[in-house]
Design a protein around this motif. Sequence first.
Motif, short mmCIF file in Angstrom:
data_model
loop_
_atom_site.label_atom_id
_atom_site.label_comp_id
_atom_site.label_asym_id
_atom_site.label_seq_id
_atom_site.Cartn_x
_atom_site.Cartn_y
_atom_site.Cartn_z
N UNK A 360 -8.97 -10.63 -14.94
CA UNK A 360 -9.03 -10.38 -13.46
C UNK A 360 -7.69 -10.74 -12.88
N UNK A 361 -6.86 -11.69 -13.50
CA UNK A 361 -5.64 -12.21 -12.80
C UNK A 361 -4.87 -10.81 -12.87
N UNK A 362 -4.72 -10.21 -14.07
CA UNK A 362 -3.90 -9.27 -14.09
C UNK A 362 -4.41 -8.00 -13.08
N UNK A 363 -5.65 -7.95 -13.01
CA UNK A 363 -6.14 -6.78 -11.94
C UNK A 363 -5.61 -7.38 -10.49
N UNK A 364 -5.61 -8.73 -10.49
CA UNK A 364 -5.31 -9.04 -8.90
C UNK A 364 -3.84 -8.59 -8.68
N UNK A 365 -3.18 -9.00 -9.39
CA UNK A 365 -1.61 -8.90 -9.63
C UNK A 365 -1.26 -7.18 -9.39
N UNK A 366 -1.83 -6.57 -10.31
CA UNK A 366 -1.56 -5.14 -10.26
C UNK A 366 -2.35 -4.47 -8.78
N UNK A 367 -3.17 -5.14 -8.29
CA UNK A 367 -3.48 -4.62 -6.98
C UNK A 367 -2.27 -4.93 -5.88
N UNK A 368 -1.76 -5.80 -6.19
CA UNK A 368 -0.82 -6.54 -5.17
C UNK A 368 0.78 -5.74 -5.34
N UNK A 369 0.61 -5.41 -6.71
CA UNK A 369 2.04 -4.51 -7.09
C UNK A 369 1.73 -3.06 -6.83
N UNK A 370 0.52 -2.58 -6.54
CA UNK A 370 0.46 -1.28 -6.56
C UNK A 370 0.92 -0.79 -5.13
N UNK A 371 1.50 0.38 -5.15
CA UNK A 371 2.20 1.09 -4.12
C UNK A 371 0.97 2.18 -3.56
N UNK A 372 0.17 1.82 -2.61
CA UNK A 372 -0.70 3.11 -2.17
C UNK A 372 -0.76 2.97 -0.57
N UNK A 373 -1.24 4.11 -0.02
CA UNK A 373 -1.29 4.30 1.26
C UNK A 373 -2.62 3.30 1.78
N UNK A 374 -2.09 2.60 2.85
CA UNK A 374 -3.29 1.69 3.43
C UNK A 374 -4.48 2.52 3.66
#
Length: 522
Positions: A360-374
């Motif tokens: 879960x922690x990794x998923x949250x960080x991945x979400x924050x780090x991901x670059x995607x169109x809003x």
Amino acid sequence: MRDAQSIESGPGLDVLELIHESIFVRDLDGRIRYWNSACTALYGWPAEQALGQLAHELLGSAHPDGLAALEEQVTATGRWDGELCRVTASGQPVLIDARWSVHKNPRGQALGIVEIGRDISARKAIEQSLADSEYRYRNLFQAMAASFWELDFTPVGGMVRQLFAAGVTDLAAHFAEHPQLVREMMRRTQVMDVNEQTVRLFGRDNKAELLQSVEPFWPEASSEVFAQSIVAAVSRQQHYAKETRLRTIEGREFDALFTASFPPENMKKGILMVGVIDLSERNHAFAALERMQAELMHAARVSMLGELTASIAHEINQPLAAIVTNGAAGLRWLNRPMPNTEEVRTLAERMVADARRAADIIARIRDMARHQAPQQAPQLLNNVVKEAVQFLRHELQAQGVEVRLKLTANLPRVQADRTLLQQVIVNLLVNAMQAMADSPQRLIMVSSRAGTDGRVELRVQDSGPGIAEDHLPRLFESFFTTKASGMGMGLPICRTIVEGLGGTIEARNDEGAGACFIVSLG
Ligand code: ADP
């Protein structure tokens, strides 16, 4: 003189008194021999003063060709029509529409000249002002930075009348069902005139080739806008404006602001005025700006993750360490002569739970780090707040900061991109945490409540030192920072995100507490 006498007393001349047009007769010497009351009304001279006077002298007659030429014509042909400038008894200039005819006796001898005149000064003044405004309009038409078109709309007017006659009531719906009809209307709409900007924007240095039907300039996908403009014209709106795509004579499509105006006097003549502004450059600039902003927000998130690396590593380490411990214990239970499967099951369950926690922690960080169109979607603000706090949970703990949530239930959802909204809240929490580094008491209050007009309000208050009064107005400026390793991009990015959602963000100092940031979202 005898001839003149016969003019004055001639039969039928009395009825001229009843006529509103000013009528006078001058003899062959040019002296006034008859003068009706309309003449008195127009020129201000009573008959007794006018009679016997030289007409052109008394009335100050003037004509660009010279009076002699007019007299010559009337003598040669028996008639002259035209406009004369004159001056009344009070010195007022007047413009007279005059008709001269030679008055003859029954033997065919000329007796004098009858003039029937009308004061057309007022009409001329109106014509002049119309000419002036036409001139101004032409000037404007050519000089405007926008592209302007004058279209002959008459055939379309006829087609619309036919539709109404055939019982069509909802024109917009009818057009939507019959797109080919709209194309036909375009084909029948002729370009009468365009300005230089239009030649530059749509043509290739050749105005003549633009003076045709408007159809080639409208890509299929833009037909609806043309249809809407017809509906607007028919429903007697003053004008219509819409962003759409148009096409040059060479087939290049571009973003344009299309405006059509329907002043009643033009509509009567079947003329439609259209203006086009090229938006492609603006749109490119906007797109570049949006891309740039998205890059910036992403960069800020990544740099924030960078700052949090130590605590993130620590946070992931905890479940991993627990998995190792529980795994080792499980192995010991299994290695016994009589393996205790119950114990091993409990330990295995804990390991699964811990592994999930790490994932879960990794998923949250991945979400924050991901670059995607809003991606905007309705969000529950309270949930986003809890996720942001969860994200920083370890760091907050490590810094000895207590977070208190005062969240109001059942708030309306806010339309936002989840990651960006989280970024705003995380930013405010990190700032609060950093501001309290030297404070004995470290408390952050996060509250949500209903604002005015169905808006939702979020407050982040801390117990830090607050914001210096002279810093308050500069807080949201790019690169404004009071921190040794600060970038000064956190708050400007927060503001960009919040305003992008149609919201507002402000900072203030709370009495007896530290800083307070208020975000209001629609
Ligand atoms: P940075 O954190 O890199 O300095 P920000 O734009 O996030 O950039 O913040 C700008 C400045 O605003 C900070 O340097 C600080 O002076 C001030 N500031 C922001 N939040 C707080 C707060 N909670 N309390 C006091 N000052 C604050």
